[in-house]
Design an enzyme around this catalytic site. Structure first.
Site, short mmCIF file in Angstrom:
data_model
loop_
_atom_site.label_atom_id
_atom_site.label_comp_id
_atom_site.label_asym_id
_atom_site.label_seq_id
_atom_site.Cartn_x
_atom_site.Cartn_y
_atom_site.Cartn_z
N TYR A 1 7.97 -19.94 -16.56
CA TYR A 1 7.80 -19.80 -15.12
C TYR A 1 8.27 -21.05 -14.38
O TYR A 1 8.39 -22.14 -14.97
CB TYR A 1 6.32 -19.60 -14.77
CG TYR A 1 5.78 -18.24 -15.10
CD1 TYR A 1 6.16 -17.14 -14.36
CD2 TYR A 1 4.87 -18.07 -16.13
CE1 TYR A 1 5.65 -15.89 -14.65
CE2 TYR A 1 4.34 -16.83 -16.42
CZ TYR A 1 4.74 -15.74 -15.68
OH TYR A 1 4.23 -14.50 -15.94
N ASP A 50 4.70 -6.12 -21.44
CA ASP A 50 4.79 -6.93 -20.21
C ASP A 50 4.99 -6.07 -18.96
O ASP A 50 6.11 -5.71 -18.60
CB ASP A 50 5.95 -7.92 -20.39
CG ASP A 50 5.95 -8.98 -19.32
OD1 ASP A 50 5.28 -8.79 -18.28
OD2 ASP A 50 6.62 -10.01 -19.51
P1 NAD Z 1 8.50 -14.91 -11.27
O1 NAD Z 1 8.29 -13.56 -10.67
O2 NAD Z 1 7.31 -15.78 -11.48
O3 NAD Z 1 9.55 -15.71 -10.36
C1 NAD Z 1 10.79 -15.17 -10.03
C2 NAD Z 1 11.86 -16.24 -10.10
O4 NAD Z 1 11.70 -17.12 -8.98
C3 NAD Z 1 11.81 -17.12 -11.34
O5 NAD Z 1 13.07 -17.04 -12.00
C4 NAD Z 1 11.54 -18.52 -10.78
O6 NAD Z 1 12.17 -19.54 -11.53
C5 NAD Z 1 12.11 -18.41 -9.38
N1 NAD Z 1 11.63 -19.43 -8.44
C6 NAD Z 1 10.38 -19.92 -8.29
N2 NAD Z 1 10.36 -20.88 -7.33
C7 NAD Z 1 11.63 -20.98 -6.84
C8 NAD Z 1 12.25 -21.77 -5.83
N3 NAD Z 1 11.57 -22.69 -5.14
N4 NAD Z 1 13.57 -21.60 -5.60
C9 NAD Z 1 14.29 -20.69 -6.31
N5 NAD Z 1 13.75 -19.92 -7.28
C10 NAD Z 1 12.46 -20.06 -7.55
O7 NAD Z 1 9.28 -14.81 -12.66
P2 NAD Z 1 9.45 -13.60 -13.66
O8 NAD Z 1 10.59 -12.77 -13.26
O9 NAD Z 1 8.17 -12.89 -13.85
O10 NAD Z 1 9.80 -14.32 -15.05
C11 NAD Z 1 10.35 -15.59 -15.16
C12 NAD Z 1 10.96 -15.72 -16.55
O11 NAD Z 1 9.99 -15.53 -17.59
C13 NAD Z 1 12.03 -14.70 -16.91
O12 NAD Z 1 13.25 -14.91 -16.36
C14 NAD Z 1 12.06 -14.83 -18.43
O13 NAD Z 1 12.85 -15.92 -18.85
C15 NAD Z 1 10.64 -15.11 -18.75
N6 NAD Z 1 10.02 -13.89 -19.29
C16 NAD Z 1 9.66 -13.86 -20.61
C17 NAD Z 1 9.08 -12.72 -21.13
C18 NAD Z 1 8.66 -12.66 -22.57
O14 NAD Z 1 9.17 -13.44 -23.36
N7 NAD Z 1 7.75 -11.77 -22.94
C19 NAD Z 1 8.82 -11.62 -20.32
C20 NAD Z 1 9.21 -11.69 -18.98
C21 NAD Z 1 9.78 -12.82 -18.49
#
Ligand code: NAD
Length: 376
Positions: free
Chosen positions: A226, A128
């Site tokens: 997401y 990732d």
């Molecule tokens: P992202 O970059 O898409 O978004 C960042 C954060 O912004 C997210 O936590 C989202 O909920 C938040 N957000 C979006 N709209 C918002 C709003 N209006 N107000 C406040 N917050 C808001 O997310 P990311 O960091 O790439 O990943 C999200 C989640 O995916 C991680 O926390 C994790 O749980 C999961 N993840 C899983 C894997 C895996 O299993 N391989 C890998 C990476 C991430």
């Protein structure tokens, strides 16, 4: 397979593979062609690549001879014609956002993989790139905020009096946000956090942040971890709460994103004007419009004493470790398409290979990209 590693362009300083990872490819019997100077800005010399079995060639030779082309950034405008229809293009080209490029690849019939769409499953965690690069961004955002802030992050008790700790507000507790919480706490700041996914509350608290709850957020399990678009009523309530916390914060780190859409607007101009002069906003969502209304991508804006930094490529400021992490992710992904004796094997039976494939044989493979293109 002949793998071609291209030199990046513009302000990019990372390289998709450092020599240590190229060695893992040559051990798998993959022939690696490295464009001359590809690793220079990440402090990897051509001779380091040669030492692990790669051949250093010109850029035109990489395009002419490689079966698989690898680069971090999307292809530059002038490079698109150089990619042959029979070649495989691997990079991170944000296909949910840059649908024009997807259509170009589709018309050409090129096989393309975009590493920013690796499925978010546990098996794919080691591939990732979004998580790896978000880790760098969350860390760098805090360091930059700390260096630009006219006050300290930690509390200091000195003979000259007590210095109060900085208040940091973090919008979005995904990978970058969580790293930003951890780094801010290590530097001694007080941290408050907003997110629309309730699942992150415990993680925020375990890192020493305070999760500010706003009731009524829309969540969708089908969105693969997401965030999704929120209702107007929720947005209003959330806005009020954010404005109140922002007014008392010295630093705001914006990380909120929704894949394939513009970043949600969370810090309107009025909220910036409610902040104390000297405060700093770092907007990591700058490339998709930013969470702050006044953000300009790759620029620093000062509005009524508040500094707003739009920066969407912090990983380029830590090219060695960022390249190391990126390359390890690429290797783990590419092992899925490397067969015995290093041959290329596009195994679309594998959900990670299929999910990361954007275009192949004039079809769109990734379901999310397909639906975005159909609805545009
Ligand atoms: P992202 O970059 O898409 O978004 C960042 C954060 O912004 C997210 O936590 C989202 O909920 C938040 N957000 C979006 N709209 C918002 C709003 N209006 N107000 C406040 N917050 C808001 O997310 P990311 O960091 O790439 O990943 C999200 C989640 O995916 C991680 O926390 C994790 O749980 C999961 N993840 C899983 C894997 C895996 O299993 N391989 C890998 C990476 C991430």
């Amino acid at each position: 397979m002949i793998l071609g590693l291209l030199k990046e362009y513009g302000t990019e300083t990372r390289v998709a593979l450092l020599p240590e990872t190229v060695k893992a490819f040559t051990d798998l019997k993959v022939q690696v062609l490295v464009e001359q100077g590809a690793g220079e800005t990440a402090y990897a010399a051509d001779s380091d690549y040669e030492a692990v079995g790669a051949s250093i060639v010109s850029r035109s030779d990489v395009f002419a001879k490689a079966e698989v082309l690898l680069q971090i950034q999307p292809p530059a405008e002038g490079d698109i014609q150089k990619i042959k229809d029979s070649q495989v293009w691997i990079s991170a080209f944000n296909p949910l956002w840059d649908t024009k490029l997807v259509k170009t690849f589709l018309d050409k019939g090129t096989t393309t993989f975009s590493l920013d769409l690796i499925p978010r499953t546990s098996r794919a965690q080691a591939m990732d790139i979004l998580s790896s690069m978000a880790t760098v961004s969350g860390y760098m955002a805090v360091l930059e905020a700390a260096s630009k802030l006219p006050t300290f992050f930690p509390m200091f008790m000195t003979a000259a009096g007590t210095i109060r700790p900085a208040n940091v507000l973090i919008l979005g507790a995904g990978v970058a946000g969580l790293q930003a919480i951890a780094t801010s706490r290590k530097l001694g700041a007080q941290v408050q956090v907003f997110d629309v996914r309730s699942a992150v509350k415990e993680e925020v608290m375990s890192l020493g942040g305070k999760f500010v709850e706003v009731e009524g957020a829309t969540e969708d399990k089908a969105a693969g971890g997401y965030a999704v678009e929120q209702t107007e009523e929720f947005k209003k309530k959330q806005q009020q709460a954010i404005n109140d916390v922002a007014a008392k914060s010295n630093v705001v780190i914006c990380t909120a994103q929704i894949p394939g859409r513009e970043a949600p607007l969370l810090i309107p101009k009025e909220a910036v004007e409610g902040m104390k002069p000297g405060s700093v906003i770092i907007d990591l969502a700058a490339s998709t419009g930013g969470n702050c209304e006044l953000t300009k991508d790759n620029e620093t804006v000062v509005h009524k004493g508040v500094t707003i930094i739009g920066q969407s490529n912090y990983p380029a400021q830590k090219p060695m470790d960022a390249s190391r992490m990126f390359g390890k992710n690429v290797l783990n992904f590419m092992k899925l398409i490397i067969a015995e004796e290093g041959a290329l094997n596009l195994n679309f039976e594998d959900d990670i290979v299929k999910g990361t494939c954007i275009t192949h044989a004039k079809e769109i493979y990734n379901e999310r990209v397909k639906s975005v293109i159909e609805t545009k």
